[in-house]
Scaffold this motif. Sequence first.
Motif, PDB file in Angstrom:
ATOM      1  N   ARG A   1       0.856  -1.184   0.000  1.00  0.00           N
ATOM      2  CA  ARG A   1       0.000   0.000   0.000  1.00  0.00           C
ATOM      3  C   ARG A   1       0.892   1.234   0.000  1.00  0.00           C
ATOM      4  O   ARG A   1       1.805   1.351   0.836  1.00  0.00           O
ATOM      5  CB  ARG A   1      -0.898   0.065   1.250  1.00  0.00           C
ATOM      6  CG  ARG A   1      -1.868  -1.084   1.410  1.00  0.00           C
ATOM      7  CD  ARG A   1      -2.963  -1.084   0.353  1.00  0.00           C
ATOM      8  NE  ARG A   1      -3.955  -2.123   0.567  1.00  0.00           N
ATOM      9  CZ  ARG A   1      -3.809  -3.396   0.210  1.00  0.00           C
ATOM     10  NH1 ARG A   1      -2.708  -3.809  -0.381  1.00  0.00           N
ATOM     11  NH2 ARG A   1      -4.780  -4.260   0.434  1.00  0.00           N
ATOM     12  N   TYR A   2       0.611   2.176  -0.903  1.00  0.00           N
ATOM     13  CA  TYR A   2       1.480   3.337  -1.089  1.00  0.00           C
ATOM     14  C   TYR A   2       0.636   4.575  -1.367  1.00  0.00           C
ATOM     15  O   TYR A   2      -0.433   4.470  -1.974  1.00  0.00           O
ATOM     16  CB  TYR A   2       2.394   3.162  -2.319  1.00  0.00           C
ATOM     17  CG  TYR A   2       3.098   1.821  -2.453  1.00  0.00           C
ATOM     18  CD1 TYR A   2       2.401   0.655  -2.783  1.00  0.00           C
ATOM     19  CD2 TYR A   2       4.471   1.730  -2.291  1.00  0.00           C
ATOM     20  CE1 TYR A   2       3.067  -0.569  -2.924  1.00  0.00           C
ATOM     21  CE2 TYR A   2       5.143   0.501  -2.445  1.00  0.00           C
ATOM     22  CZ  TYR A   2       4.427  -0.633  -2.752  1.00  0.00           C
ATOM     23  OH  TYR A   2       5.065  -1.840  -2.898  1.00  0.00           O
ATOM     24  N   VAL A   3       1.153   5.751  -0.984  1.00  0.00           N
ATOM     25  CA  VAL A   3       0.626   7.029  -1.481  1.00  0.00           C
ATOM     26  C   VAL A   3       1.826   7.753  -2.079  1.00  0.00           C
ATOM     27  O   VAL A   3       2.823   7.968  -1.376  1.00  0.00           O
ATOM     28  CB  VAL A   3       0.004   7.888  -0.355  1.00  0.00           C
ATOM     29  CG1 VAL A   3      -0.277   9.300  -0.859  1.00  0.00           C
ATOM     30  CG2 VAL A   3      -1.285   7.251   0.164  1.00  0.00           C
ATOM     31  N   LEU A   4       1.743   8.063  -3.372  1.00  0.00           N
ATOM     32  CA  LEU A   4       2.907   8.658  -4.040  1.00  0.00           C
ATOM     33  C   LEU A   4       2.519   9.924  -4.799  1.00  0.00           C
ATOM     34  O   LEU A   4       1.372  10.095  -5.229  1.00  0.00           O
ATOM     35  CB  LEU A   4       3.512   7.648  -5.027  1.00  0.00           C
ATOM     36  CG  LEU A   4       4.082   6.367  -4.404  1.00  0.00           C
ATOM     37  CD1 LEU A   4       4.535   5.413  -5.498  1.00  0.00           C
ATOM     38  CD2 LEU A   4       5.224   6.674  -3.446  1.00  0.00           C
ATOM     39  N   GLN A   5       3.509  10.787  -4.963  1.00  0.00           N
ATOM     40  CA  GLN A   5       3.341  11.994  -5.771  1.00  0.00           C
ATOM     41  C   GLN A   5       3.601  11.634  -7.247  1.00  0.00           C
ATOM     42  O   GLN A   5       4.366  10.711  -7.542  1.00  0.00           O
ATOM     43  CB  GLN A   5       4.319  13.072  -5.294  1.00  0.00           C
ATOM     44  CG  GLN A   5       4.072  13.522  -3.858  1.00  0.00           C
ATOM     45  CD  GLN A   5       2.693  14.145  -3.676  1.00  0.00           C
ATOM     46  OE1 GLN A   5       2.230  14.914  -4.520  1.00  0.00           O
ATOM     47  NE2 GLN A   5       2.029  13.804  -2.578  1.00  0.00           N
ATOM     48  N   PRO A   6       2.995  12.391  -8.178  1.00  0.00           N
ATOM     49  CA  PRO A   6       3.086  12.011  -9.593  1.00  0.00           C
ATOM     50  C   PRO A   6       4.509  12.057 -10.163  1.00  0.00           C
ATOM     51  O   PRO A   6       4.750  11.464 -11.222  1.00  0.00           O
ATOM     52  CB  PRO A   6       2.174  13.032 -10.294  1.00  0.00           C
ATOM     53  CG  PRO A   6       2.011  14.154  -9.329  1.00  0.00           C
ATOM     54  CD  PRO A   6       2.133  13.565  -7.966  1.00  0.00           C
ATOM     55  N   GLU A   7       5.443  12.713  -9.460  1.00  0.00           N
ATOM     56  CA  GLU A   7       6.844  12.754  -9.944  1.00  0.00           C
ATOM     57  C   GLU A   7       7.432  11.345 -10.045  1.00  0.00           C
ATOM     58  O   GLU A   7       8.432  11.127 -10.729  1.00  0.00           O
ATOM     59  CB  GLU A   7       7.707  13.616  -9.015  1.00  0.00           C
ATOM     60  CG  GLU A   7       7.478  15.120  -9.158  1.00  0.00           C
ATOM     61  CD  GLU A   7       6.170  15.600  -8.546  1.00  0.00           C
ATOM     62  OE1 GLU A   7       5.605  14.878  -7.681  1.00  0.00           O
ATOM     63  OE2 GLU A   7       5.710  16.700  -8.927  1.00  0.00           O
ATOM     64  N   ILE A   8       6.817  10.379  -9.390  1.00  0.00           N
ATOM     65  CA  ILE A   8       7.318   9.000  -9.467  1.00  0.00           C
ATOM     66  C   ILE A   8       7.309   8.508 -10.926  1.00  0.00           C
ATOM     67  O   ILE A   8       8.170   7.715 -11.333  1.00  0.00           O
ATOM     68  CB  ILE A   8       6.479   8.045  -8.569  1.00  0.00           C
ATOM     69  CG1 ILE A   8       7.182   6.690  -8.400  1.00  0.00           C
ATOM     70  CG2 ILE A   8       5.091   7.808  -9.122  1.00  0.00           C
ATOM     71  CD1 ILE A   8       8.307   6.661  -7.479  1.00  0.00           C
TER      72      ILE A   8
END
Length: 289
Positions: A209-216
């Motif tokens: 489970r992750y929450v990431l910013q679109p820069e990934i």
Amino acid sequence: MSPKPLRKVVIPVAGLGTRVLPATKSIPKELLPVVDRPLIDYVAEEARRAGLADLVLVTGRGKGAIEDYFDHAFELEEALKGKQKNEILNDVLATVPTAGTVTYTRQQAPLGLGHAVWCAREIVGDEPFAIALPDEISAGAPGLLSELAEAYAEVGGNIIAVEEVPNEETSKYGVISPKGRRGDLIEIDGMVEKPKPADAPSNFRIIGRYVLQPEIFELLETQERGAGGEIQLTDSMMTLTDRQPFHARICATGIHDCGSKLGWLKANVDMALKRDDVGPGLTDFLKSV
Ligand code: G1P
């Protein structure tokens, strides 16, 4: 300033399910049942509870039955109506999401988790998003995604779910390198995919489970192959820890890893024991064996 709201969750479902073959030879592993609901249904419910309204499924060849699961089954519904099996009909109807809230894209080659997530870039666009790997399901409340969403509302940036595992198990997972800790939030300054126990920077393993910013996505675009010859999400997240705030949340919700035979069996027993309809009967049976 409160962080940009989370709306979308990317769910990679293209994996081959090699750890539970031959069961997954002709059915997607995401449709394996735990009691009477497929794994993907547990994850969809977990997302709904966390306020994530849009599901983005990264699917692949042979996974069409997942799309059918999230649609009306006209003949079945009519047959149940005709027989006035209303309770079952309602259970079946409850699996159909609001129109337009599930989007599909296909990963055309099994190049790894990082590549699967990258395949969702056009659908996610320029906003923070969650990822849920459907092998792992929450064993209870509040749910892994709810815990991450809560932590995200507090600190923003990038957040991943972790739990402590025995040292000898680090080579099965991504493992974080902690910098500082406040309660159940850990500041991260690095991570590594499937390290040998001697090389592991901690024994906090990454849960799916992750929450990431679109820069990934930019990082995934040029990510070289890593552990197992695959494009690893962990490697791109590692680079992101140098550029943006990155935390891990030690999750309180229990987890079942249904990608392994034993994990799937345990999930069935645990989830069944928690239910009023089958729990008491199963308890009696377990006492008798
Ligand atoms: C993936 C990730 C790994 C994570 C794991 C959780 O590995 O690459 O970092 O710990 O999911 O389930 P996989 O299980 O796909 O090998």
